[in-house]
Motif scaffolding. Sequence first.
Motif, mmCIF file in Angstrom:
data_model
loop_
_atom_site.group_PDB
_atom_site.id
_atom_site.type_symbol
_atom_site.label_atom_id
_atom_site.label_comp_id
_atom_site.label_asym_id
_atom_site.label_seq_id
_atom_site.Cartn_x
_atom_site.Cartn_y
_atom_site.Cartn_z
ATOM 1 N N ARG A 726 0.772 -1.271 -0.036
ATOM 2 C CA ARG A 726 -0.155 -0.042 0.065
ATOM 3 C C ARG A 726 0.886 1.227 0.062
ATOM 4 O O ARG A 726 0.354 2.271 -0.048
ATOM 5 C CB ARG A 726 -0.761 0.234 1.182
ATOM 6 C CG ARG A 726 -1.733 -1.276 1.255
ATOM 7 C CD ARG A 726 -2.813 -0.752 2.272
ATOM 8 N NE ARG A 726 -3.858 -0.875 1.306
ATOM 9 C CZ ARG A 726 -5.191 -0.844 1.667
ATOM 10 N NH1 ARG A 726 -5.474 -0.833 3.064
ATOM 11 N NH2 ARG A 726 -6.268 -0.711 0.769
ATOM 12 N N GLY A 727 2.095 1.133 0.139
ATOM 13 C CA GLY A 727 3.010 2.239 -0.053
ATOM 14 C C GLY A 727 3.677 2.831 1.543
ATOM 15 O O GLY A 727 4.146 3.691 1.437
ATOM 16 N N ASN A 728 3.017 1.914 2.395
ATOM 17 C CA ASN A 728 3.644 2.569 3.846
ATOM 18 C C ASN A 728 4.791 1.896 4.010
ATOM 19 O O ASN A 728 4.912 0.816 4.813
ATOM 20 C CB ASN A 728 2.317 2.244 4.609
ATOM 21 C CG ASN A 728 3.003 2.952 6.082
ATOM 22 O OD1 ASN A 728 3.775 3.471 6.273
ATOM 23 N ND2 ASN A 728 1.772 2.789 7.216
ATOM 24 N N ARG A 729 6.035 2.217 3.371
ATOM 25 C CA ARG A 729 7.131 1.358 3.448
ATOM 26 C C ARG A 729 7.581 1.498 4.780
ATOM 27 O O ARG A 729 8.461 0.442 5.266
ATOM 28 C CB ARG A 729 7.807 1.629 2.447
ATOM 29 C CG ARG A 729 7.208 1.462 0.978
ATOM 30 C CD ARG A 729 8.411 1.217 -0.174
ATOM 31 N NE ARG A 729 7.576 0.930 -1.054
ATOM 32 C CZ ARG A 729 7.603 1.276 -2.546
ATOM 33 N NH1 ARG A 729 8.231 2.504 -2.560
ATOM 34 N NH2 ARG A 729 6.778 0.787 -3.480
ATOM 35 N N SER A 730 7.838 2.601 5.451
ATOM 36 C CA SER A 730 8.563 2.808 6.586
ATOM 37 C C SER A 730 7.952 1.995 7.708
ATOM 38 O O SER A 730 8.554 1.312 8.470
ATOM 39 C CB SER A 730 8.568 4.406 6.887
ATOM 40 O OG SER A 730 7.450 4.708 7.304
ATOM 41 N N GLU A 731 6.581 1.961 7.913
ATOM 42 C CA GLU A 731 5.940 0.980 8.817
ATOM 43 C C GLU A 731 6.191 -0.477 8.650
ATOM 44 O O GLU A 731 6.635 -1.345 9.425
ATOM 45 C CB GLU A 731 4.489 1.311 8.767
ATOM 46 C CG GLU A 731 3.571 0.544 9.702
ATOM 47 C CD GLU A 731 3.780 0.784 11.206
ATOM 48 O OE1 GLU A 731 4.729 1.790 11.458
ATOM 49 O OE2 GLU A 731 3.361 0.178 12.033
ATOM 50 N N ALA A 732 6.261 -0.860 7.112
ATOM 51 C CA ALA A 732 6.371 -2.124 6.820
ATOM 52 C C ALA A 732 7.864 -2.727 7.310
ATOM 53 O O ALA A 732 8.057 -3.603 7.895
ATOM 54 C CB ALA A 732 5.980 -2.290 5.417
ATOM 55 N N LEU A 733 8.774 -1.524 6.847
ATOM 56 C CA LEU A 733 10.290 -1.998 7.577
ATOM 57 C C LEU A 733 10.351 -2.034 9.103
ATOM 58 O O LEU A 733 11.132 -2.990 9.333
ATOM 59 C CB LEU A 733 11.115 -0.671 6.885
ATOM 60 C CG LEU A 733 12.577 -0.800 7.267
ATOM 61 C CD1 LEU A 733 13.152 -2.019 6.477
ATOM 62 C CD2 LEU A 733 13.321 0.445 6.851
ATOM 63 N N ARG A 734 9.723 -1.117 9.642
ATOM 64 C CA ARG A 734 9.719 -1.283 11.065
ATOM 65 C C ARG A 734 9.215 -2.716 11.393
ATOM 66 O O ARG A 734 9.990 -3.510 12.369
ATOM 67 C CB ARG A 734 8.897 -0.172 11.848
ATOM 68 C CG ARG A 734 9.251 -0.118 13.230
ATOM 69 C CD ARG A 734 8.349 0.991 13.747
ATOM 70 N NE ARG A 734 6.917 0.638 13.687
ATOM 71 C CZ ARG A 734 6.258 -0.196 14.280
ATOM 72 N NH1 ARG A 734 6.941 -1.010 15.381
ATOM 73 N NH2 ARG A 734 4.901 -0.484 14.128
#
Lengths: 1003, 198
Positions: A726-734
């Motif tokens: 969905r484009g929420n990459r920083s949260e995904a990375l965390r």
Amino acid sequence: MSRLQPNHDTGESSFVSIEARAKQLFFDAVDLPQGERTAFVGRACGEHVALRDAVLALLSHSDLAGESFLAGPTTGTSSTSLASAIASGAPSNAIGPFRPLRIIGEGGMGTVYEAEQHHPRRRVALKVIRGGRLSESLRRRFEHEAEILGRLSHPHIAQLHEFGVSESGQLFFAMEFVPGKPLRAFCDEENLPTRARIELMIAICQAVDYAHRQGVIHRDLKPGNILVARHDDKPWPKVIDFGIAKATDAAGFDQTALTMSQQILGTPAYMSPEQIAGDMERIDARTDIYALGVILYELVSGRLPFDLRQRPLAEAARIVREDEPSALTIVAGGSQGARKADRDLSTIVAKTLEKTPARRYASAAELANDLLRYINHEPIVARPASAAYQLRKFAQRHRAIVAGTAAVFVTLIGGIIGTSVALRQALVARDAEQAAKQLAQKNADEARRSARRSEAVVTLLTRDLVGMGDDPRNMRDIRFSEVLDRAAARAEETLSGEPDLRAAVFAALSRSYGTLGLFQPATATADAALRAQCEMPPGQESDLYDTYKLRGAAALEMDRFEAAEADLEKARAGLSALHGEDDARTLDVDSDLAALHERRGEFPKAIALRKRVCDGRRRIFGERSTEYLRAAVGLGASLMRSGDSKAAEAQYRALIAEMESHPGEHTLELSAALHDLTTIYTEIGELDAAEVTCRRVLEITSKTRDPQHPDVLAARSQLANILSKRGNRSEALRIRQEVVADYRARLGPDHQHTLTAVNNLANSLSMTGRHAEAEPLLRDNLARRIAKFGQTHPDIAEAQEALAGCLVRQKKWSEAIENYEAALEVARRVFPPDSPYETQILSNLATAMRDGGVIESAEVVMRMLIEQEARSLGPAANYTLDDQRMLAELLLMDNRPLEAEALIRDVVSKRPTVDPKSTRRFVRDRLTLAEALRDLGSFAAAEAVFDQVEMHLDVSDLGDGLLRRLADGRALLFERWMARSDDPGLAAEFETWRACAAATRHP
Amino acid sequence: MAPQAEDRSHESAMITRLAQAAGAGDAAAASELLPLVYDELRRMAAAKLARTPPGQTLQATALVHEAYLRLLGEARESWQSRAEFFFAAARAVQHILVEEARKKASLKRGGGRKRVNLDELRVAEEAPPDEMLALDEALRELEQTDATSHRIVMLRFFTGLSEKESAELTGMSERTLRREWQFARAKLHQRLSKVAEG
């Protein structure tokens, strides 16, 4: 809404003080007519009982404070002095024939006055209940109830003299005025010894029993409702307010406020589970007996069985319904401090405090008699609960204490005892007789063995678990795994001489560890069980094979495939020889074997076994059984992993619908099915559905599992995938960083799940531009996977694809293309045709080729991709259309606008049927169409489409990229158009859009 | 005489200034205001007592109002500074009453018959000393939990301001003030009933 649901008002109170809220409500209510106030406040406070009582008390004091109160110290007239106003504290108006003298009590329901009556001249306790006017029929009901109360006449019950409805519509009860002290205060002040306290209880029980026999239930027994005075120098208890609650209820006025007040009269501490649950239907004499039990407990030990202070009502209700009281201690009358109450007294108290009314004393007289026997040192009638019952209670208690480990406990207890079918029946059977009969039918040895097993288990559990402390709050902090560790540590020495018991206990512990996802100790305890079984005489091989199966399953979870296969095959051979091919136990092993094949990427074998297990379990256990559902979820998983998403999705949807129609029954199976369905949704791009489903899985698993449990980690991992898409990459990375750390800690660095998590993490890193970290991680991951699985395994394709993606982002085109091609080759070998994996790799490969400038190959791959998607997802699916647009754009690059226009027109016409809402897709599709039209020379048509796009971009923020593409596209359009036409307006348009395009580059 | 008059006008100016500052929210000014008002009231009471026949009580309300007129009446003050003055006066009256109640209470509890020098305000003789002390305690509690409510009791009870006057002084509507007053009375009645029983 159920009455005891947690309430928003209650939740808010932490932000606004109760005083401030009471004041506001006082303001709102004080100008209302008398009759409407209580109802208003009741409504406004909802279940915030403390608030409601505070407001009602203020209102009554506002009325009581006469004109003169605080009129001023300086007015000088003695009749209105501060002194006299405060001293009287009484309302000026008489209620019925009574003149109130002073307030002696206040509660949610009303106010109690000491009052006097002239004829006959006497002092009474006048209870005035606030409310509105009564209808004639309600008045009759009330009078009927109150008349019954008036007939109660017992030396230990305060006599009801008169009752009625006052002119202003208040109910009043005039009762015998008892000049005594509340029970608890009396006992403490007089420092009564335990025996004297119990004697008081006996008298109280007899009074309660008398009332019960007259058909009157108190419903609000508590020490405050029992007054004790000295009578001929002996303590003389009197129960007050008998049946007032019911009579008031019968009057029915002001339903909300009054019904509530019944539930919260005083504190919930004396309320039975059925009463605190608001289950008015089930309130009977045994509800009073429960309250007597709480009072007895309090008098003897000086504290309450449950500490409900400071707890919201809903939490208190849960505690009363689920928790077990803390162990009874005796403090009263002794100088040596608290000591453990003796067994008989504890047994009596426990029987009165049973959660189920049927298990309590049947009458207050029986309780009185047992108490009498107790103080006379005669044998009491109440029996301590049987071992089996204690065990069940134990399980229930831990269900409450260690949230979510219920399933584990069932496994543990069921596992230890349940190896013998007979005892499992005994546990389930309601009464011991029936169980005994069943046992007798079985072979006597078996029964004896089972009984001993159950004893061993009970002792082990109670010593190692309950023995940790009597205070249930201590228990809350103990992790279930610690409990198992303690039990495991003790089992070896405690049961050293008894190999069969030791084997049973260790096997059960192994199963429990397995359920908790702790596979190391699961293996160790399985080893211990096998060692014990070697010491046993022959004839119990079935247990032995069960243990092999356990150990094999644990090995599989730890990726020790060889060991797993050896154990599982041993178990399968043994069990099928003993019980037959189609026996449930054989099928259990098949299920584990299927998982093994699946993990090795041998999908056809896995699916065949799964189907076999499904059919077998449906036959044996039925369609709604947990066993069958678990197998069906397993089949879905195999189908999905094999790449047959369609079949898997159908399988899951049906299963989930079935399980959701029986909520609460199959939580674990449901969450497994939802988990897999999430994966499918993610793969086919239904991200909304995927996220919703995934969050449900997380909700379910985090309730039932510890936060590092593989199930929870898998769900968190999935959520990261979705967020990333969905484009929420920083949260995904965390999330992924956490998940990798947790997997490494729990399963080790080379576990299949760990490697998958690392792969995802590296993807996240690479997508956020951290290629330098991502690339070595990916290469290492690929190497580890090759070492583990060889070259042909689904995970290899995944690793190659991930590495290729990272290379693409660094524009290392040729190496990226090589890796994609390698991944494609592996995927084609391990997955069936048209699998989503293959599709994904094709798509990435095509993009890489296009961007790497290999247009011709890119076109071939894209066409392959679109055909495949049309077959697997359908010709009008979002992804199919996206890729068709991508091909159209490629053709435009290759200067083939005619072909491109045909393709993109097809996309534009199909898109609304699948995705009418997405602005981004709408814009992209039309930009491509406009570009194609422009390149074809249809300038006016192209401009019309650009215009549509512009309108959409105006209202939604889709980022600079699309805006730039629009400006560039239009600038080019007008540039070409100018060359063909004399229209001077075109030049102006061209300048405008060129400037726009430049602006998007240098904002 | 002249210096004295000057002193008084100096005092008056000081009180006006402090009342203004306190009205604008200056807490230090408010605390400085109290002793000045207190002294002024005592001084006025002493003067009046000298002229009052024995046996007759002096009304604090009248005293406060008179003080107000003398000290601030001439200036056109904002309601905030007037409120501050009356609040300070209320505190002063309260202080005097409580002190008196303490003396009476200790006398009542024994220690022989001492002649008490009641040379200050002879007010509220009907209120038994214990109750004045209980009220004092209840008011302290109220001040902690609800300053608005407390202030209104102070104004209404100790300076004898009417509802209308109090509303004007506090900047509340009469309706709000009446409710605040009802609330405060309920609260204090509840508190004092408990004391009376316990």
